[in-house]
Design an enzyme around this catalytic site. Structure first.
Site, PDB file in Angstrom:
ATOM      1  N   CYS A  52      67.636  82.067 -28.294  1.00  0.00           N
ATOM      2  CA  CYS A  52      68.366  80.830 -27.979  1.00  0.00           C
ATOM      3  C   CYS A  52      68.785  80.809 -26.498  1.00  0.00           C
ATOM      4  CB  CYS A  52      69.593  80.708 -28.872  1.00  0.00           C
ATOM      5  SG  CYS A  52      70.500  79.178 -28.586  1.00  0.00           S
ATOM      6  N   CYS A  56      76.478  81.582 -25.641  1.00  0.00           N
ATOM      7  CA  CYS A  56      77.717  81.769 -26.417  1.00  0.00           C
ATOM      8  C   CYS A  56      78.051  83.267 -26.483  1.00  0.00           C
ATOM      9  CB  CYS A  56      77.543  81.201 -27.823  1.00  0.00           C
ATOM     10  SG  CYS A  56      76.807  79.548 -27.823  1.00  0.00           S
ATOM     11  N   CYS A  59      77.485  85.492 -29.622  1.00  0.00           N
ATOM     12  CA  CYS A  59      76.279  85.358 -30.436  1.00  0.00           C
ATOM     13  C   CYS A  59      75.145  86.322 -30.063  1.00  0.00           C
ATOM     14  CB  CYS A  59      75.779  83.918 -30.356  1.00  0.00           C
ATOM     15  SG  CYS A  59      74.398  83.645 -31.472  1.00  0.00           S
ATOM     16  N   CYS A  96      72.604  76.079 -46.675  1.00  0.00           N
ATOM     17  CA  CYS A  96      72.744  75.760 -45.256  1.00  0.00           C
ATOM     18  C   CYS A  96      71.689  76.508 -44.438  1.00  0.00           C
ATOM     19  CB  CYS A  96      74.153  76.165 -44.812  1.00  0.00           C
ATOM     20  SG  CYS A  96      74.427  75.887 -43.064  1.00  0.00           S
ATOM     21  N   CYS A 127      72.646  71.425 -45.904  1.00  0.00           N
ATOM     22  CA  CYS A 127      73.388  71.475 -44.646  1.00  0.00           C
ATOM     23  C   CYS A 127      72.462  72.129 -43.630  1.00  0.00           C
ATOM     24  CB  CYS A 127      74.645  72.317 -44.833  1.00  0.00           C
ATOM     25  SG  CYS A 127      75.535  72.601 -43.281  1.00  0.00           S
ATOM     26  N   CYS A 187      80.673  69.205 -40.928  1.00  0.00           N
ATOM     27  CA  CYS A 187      81.185  70.539 -41.183  1.00  0.00           C
ATOM     28  C   CYS A 187      81.524  71.094 -39.811  1.00  0.00           C
ATOM     29  CB  CYS A 187      80.113  71.379 -41.873  1.00  0.00           C
ATOM     30  SG  CYS A 187      80.569  73.118 -42.005  1.00  0.00           S
ATOM     31  N   ARG A 259      86.303  76.900 -45.307  1.00  0.00           N
ATOM     32  CA  ARG A 259      85.420  78.025 -45.620  1.00  0.00           C
ATOM     33  C   ARG A 259      85.789  79.253 -44.819  1.00  0.00           C
ATOM     34  NH1 ARG A 259      81.210  75.879 -44.467  1.00  0.00           N
ATOM     35  NH2 ARG A 259      81.385  74.699 -46.387  1.00  0.00           N
TER      36      ARG A 259
HETATM   37  N1  SAM Z   1      72.976  77.334 -32.900  1.00  0.00           N
HETATM   38  C1  SAM Z   1      73.793  76.522 -33.702  1.00  0.00           C
HETATM   39  C2  SAM Z   1      75.107  76.234 -33.053  1.00  0.00           C
HETATM   40  O1  SAM Z   1      75.531  76.924 -32.154  1.00  0.00           O
HETATM   41  O2  SAM Z   1      75.745  75.278 -33.509  1.00  0.00           O
HETATM   42  C3  SAM Z   1      74.022  77.073 -35.082  1.00  0.00           C
HETATM   43  C4  SAM Z   1      74.317  78.495 -35.347  1.00  0.00           C
HETATM   44  S1  SAM Z   1      75.807  79.135 -34.704  1.00  0.00           S
HETATM   45  C5  SAM Z   1      75.460  80.820 -34.880  1.00  0.00           C
HETATM   46  C6  SAM Z   1      77.058  78.682 -35.867  1.00  0.00           C
HETATM   47  C7  SAM Z   1      78.455  79.223 -35.680  1.00  0.00           C
HETATM   48  O3  SAM Z   1      78.524  80.573 -36.104  1.00  0.00           O
HETATM   49  C8  SAM Z   1      79.041  79.261 -34.295  1.00  0.00           C
HETATM   50  O4  SAM Z   1      79.502  78.006 -33.884  1.00  0.00           O
HETATM   51  C9  SAM Z   1      80.180  80.224 -34.487  1.00  0.00           C
HETATM   52  O5  SAM Z   1      81.341  79.542 -34.908  1.00  0.00           O
HETATM   53  C10 SAM Z   1      79.697  81.134 -35.595  1.00  0.00           C
HETATM   54  N2  SAM Z   1      79.398  82.489 -35.101  1.00  0.00           N
HETATM   55  C11 SAM Z   1      78.329  82.871 -34.384  1.00  0.00           C
HETATM   56  N3  SAM Z   1      78.385  84.184 -34.058  1.00  0.00           N
HETATM   57  C12 SAM Z   1      79.543  84.647 -34.585  1.00  0.00           C
HETATM   58  C13 SAM Z   1      80.191  85.921 -34.591  1.00  0.00           C
HETATM   59  N4  SAM Z   1      79.690  86.965 -33.963  1.00  0.00           N
HETATM   60  N5  SAM Z   1      81.361  86.042 -35.242  1.00  0.00           N
HETATM   61  C14 SAM Z   1      81.896  84.969 -35.867  1.00  0.00           C
HETATM   62  N6  SAM Z   1      81.337  83.745 -35.885  1.00  0.00           N
HETATM   63  C15 SAM Z   1      80.179  83.584 -35.259  1.00  0.00           C
HETATM   64  C1  DTB Z   2      79.673  78.821 -39.429  1.00  0.00           C
HETATM   65  O1  DTB Z   2      80.714  78.289 -39.006  1.00  0.00           O
HETATM   66  N1  DTB Z   2      79.538  80.107 -39.697  1.00  0.00           N
HETATM   67  C2  DTB Z   2      78.201  80.420 -40.126  1.00  0.00           C
HETATM   68  C3  DTB Z   2      77.564  79.004 -40.235  1.00  0.00           C
HETATM   69  N2  DTB Z   2      78.556  78.168 -39.679  1.00  0.00           N
HETATM   70  C4  DTB Z   2      76.223  78.741 -39.698  1.00  0.00           C
HETATM   71  C5  DTB Z   2      77.516  81.378 -39.213  1.00  0.00           C
HETATM   72  C6  DTB Z   2      78.223  82.692 -39.041  1.00  0.00           C
HETATM   73  C7  DTB Z   2      77.430  83.561 -38.139  1.00  0.00           C
HETATM   74  C8  DTB Z   2      77.974  84.949 -38.021  1.00  0.00           C
HETATM   75  C9  DTB Z   2      77.194  85.816 -37.088  1.00  0.00           C
HETATM   76  C10 DTB Z   2      75.774  86.087 -37.462  1.00  0.00           C
HETATM   77  O2  DTB Z   2      75.447  86.192 -38.669  1.00  0.00           O
HETATM   78  O3  DTB Z   2      74.958  86.221 -36.546  1.00  0.00           O
HETATM   79 FE1  SF4 Z   3      72.466  79.643 -29.701  1.00  0.00          FE
HETATM   80 FE2  SF4 Z   3      73.997  81.428 -30.900  1.00  0.00          FE
HETATM   81 FE3  SF4 Z   3      75.097  79.655 -29.271  1.00  0.00          FE
HETATM   82 FE4  SF4 Z   3      74.105  78.837 -31.658  1.00  0.00          FE
HETATM   83  S1  SF4 Z   3      75.838  80.206 -31.324  1.00  0.00           S
HETATM   84  S2  SF4 Z   3      73.833  77.858 -29.653  1.00  0.00           S
HETATM   85  S3  SF4 Z   3      72.365  80.264 -31.862  1.00  0.00           S
HETATM   86  S4  SF4 Z   3      73.635  81.269 -28.673  1.00  0.00           S
END
Ligand code: SAM
Ligand code: DTB
Ligand code: SF4
Length: 314
Positions: A52, A56, A59, A96, A127, A187, A259
């Site tokens: 990606c 973030c 992530c 989802c 979702c 959501c 959630r």
């Molecule tokens: N790429 C899309 C986006 O950013 O909307 C969808 C996937 S993204 C991983 C969805 C959500 O997962 C993020 O907005 C964040 O709130 C949560 N998330 C991602 N990495 C995480 C982590 N290490 N710990 C907790 N929540 C996480």
């Molecule tokens: C959300 O708020 N939490 C989920 C879902 N929406 C997509 C994702 C959590 C991701 C946690 C880190 C990972 O699994 O990489």
């Molecule tokens: Fe990309 Fe992860 Fe950010 Fe979602 S949370 S936009 S997958 S870097």
């Protein structure tokens, strides 16, 4: 309660109250609007892993950080449908699908539209979370039968640039507006424990309250400090502050599903129980979230039995 005027002061008053008082208030609100022994089960599948372009800081799927993750192409249609069938068998109400995109590319988006239709025809709610969307993409998803779009604001507007630099808070809000306008359920929630202050948590909740209607589903994630990401060594947020934030979310959003999303694998049974008592009434089931581990079905089943919680009758 829901007609109440929310502002920084009124939220700070709640945060400054003794924990038991806030949790008690949340439980009263929760019992008024929901059956408190019911727990919603949602299932999550990463249909496109890693690579990606966003940065973030939490992530592991970002190209900006050296993590242990191997990027993968968009999942094969049949493989996704198999996972959806399995999720249904395990009691999930909603399936989802997440994709690590800044915004959906043309071909991938068309494949997702087909997946939404196919998953819906299995009798599951759908979702997706695909990153930023324009108005026409949102309306195509609606037409395909999508029930929910997940797009989190994650934290306060002020703190956002310390966590993500490749897009703005306004980009996020614009996508949420496109989703609302298309008629898809929103959501939207955030992550706690990014190093934000209580003030940031308050501003995030106030922002969710500013939407034309409350998000039907509010995911609250507890940061999983993943190896290789800039937040790998972040100090853990105080557990009671986390619980209080859930309770205050419940008081502010009496009718939304809340959630308890990422982070349950790292939490004790008692910590999770406090969150459920404070109004969290939905979880992700299944061994993995997108990339990080989640409690096993057996572990969750045991916990739900111990607490006397169960999925709603269909
Ligand atoms: N790429 C899309 C986006 O950013 O909307 C969808 C996937 S993204 C991983 C969805 C959500 O997962 C993020 O907005 C964040 O709130 C949560 N998330 C991602 N990495 C995480 C982590 N290490 N710990 C907790 N929540 C996480
Ligand atoms: C959300 O708020 N939490 C989920 C879902 N929406 C997509 C994702 C959590 C991701 C946690 C880190 C990972 O699994 O990489
Ligand atoms: Fe990309 Fe992860 Fe950010 Fe979602 S949370 S936009 S997958 S870097």
């Amino acid at each position: 309660m829901s007609g109440r005027h929310w502002n920084k002061r009124s939220l700070l008053n709640l945060f400054e109250m003794p924990l038991f008082e806030v949790v008690h208030r949340a439980y009263v609100v929760h019992k008024k609007h929901f059956n408190p022994v019911e727990m919603e089960y949602c299932s999550l599948l990463n249909i496109k892993t890693g690579g990606c372009p966003e940065d973030c800081s939490y992530c592991p799927q970002s190209v900006h950080y050296k993590t242990e993750l191997k990027p993968e192409k968009l999942f094969d249609h049949e493989k996704v449908i198999e996972c959806a069938k399995e999720a249904k068998k395990n009691g999930a109400k909603r399936f989802c699908m997440g994709a690590a995109w800044r915004s959906p590319p043309k071909k991938g988006f068309e494949q997702v539209l087909e997946l939404v239709q196919a998953v819906k025809s299995l009798g599951l709610e759908t979702c997706v979370t695909l990153g930023l969307l324009n108005a026409s993409q949102a309306s195509d998803l609606k037409e395909a039968g999508l029930d929910y779009y997940n797009h989190n604001i994650d934290t306060s507007e002020q703190f956002y640039p310390s966590i993500i630099k490749t897009r703005t808070y306004q980009d996020r809000l614009d996508t949420i507006k496109n989703v609302i306008d298309s008629g898809i359920n929103v959501c939207c929630g955030g992550i706690l424990g990014l190093g934000e202050t209580r003030d940031d948590r308050i501003d995030m909740l106030l922002q969710l309250k500013k939407f034309p209607e409350a998000p039907k589903s509010i995911p609250i994630n507890k940061l999983i400090p993943l190896k290789g990401t800039p937040l790998e060594k972040m100090e853990e947020l105080d557990h009671f502050e986390f619980i209080k934030t859930i309770a205050i979310t419940r008081i502010m959003f009496p009718q939304s599903m809340i959630r308890l999303s990422a982070g349950r694998e790292q939490m004790s049974d008692e910590f999770q129980a406090w969150c459920f008592m404070s109004g969290a009434n939905s979880i992700f089931i299944g061994d993995v979230l997108l990339t990080a581990p989640n409690p096993s079905a057996q572990k969750d089943c045991e916990l739900m039995n111990k607490l006397g919680l169960k999925p709603p009758l269909k």
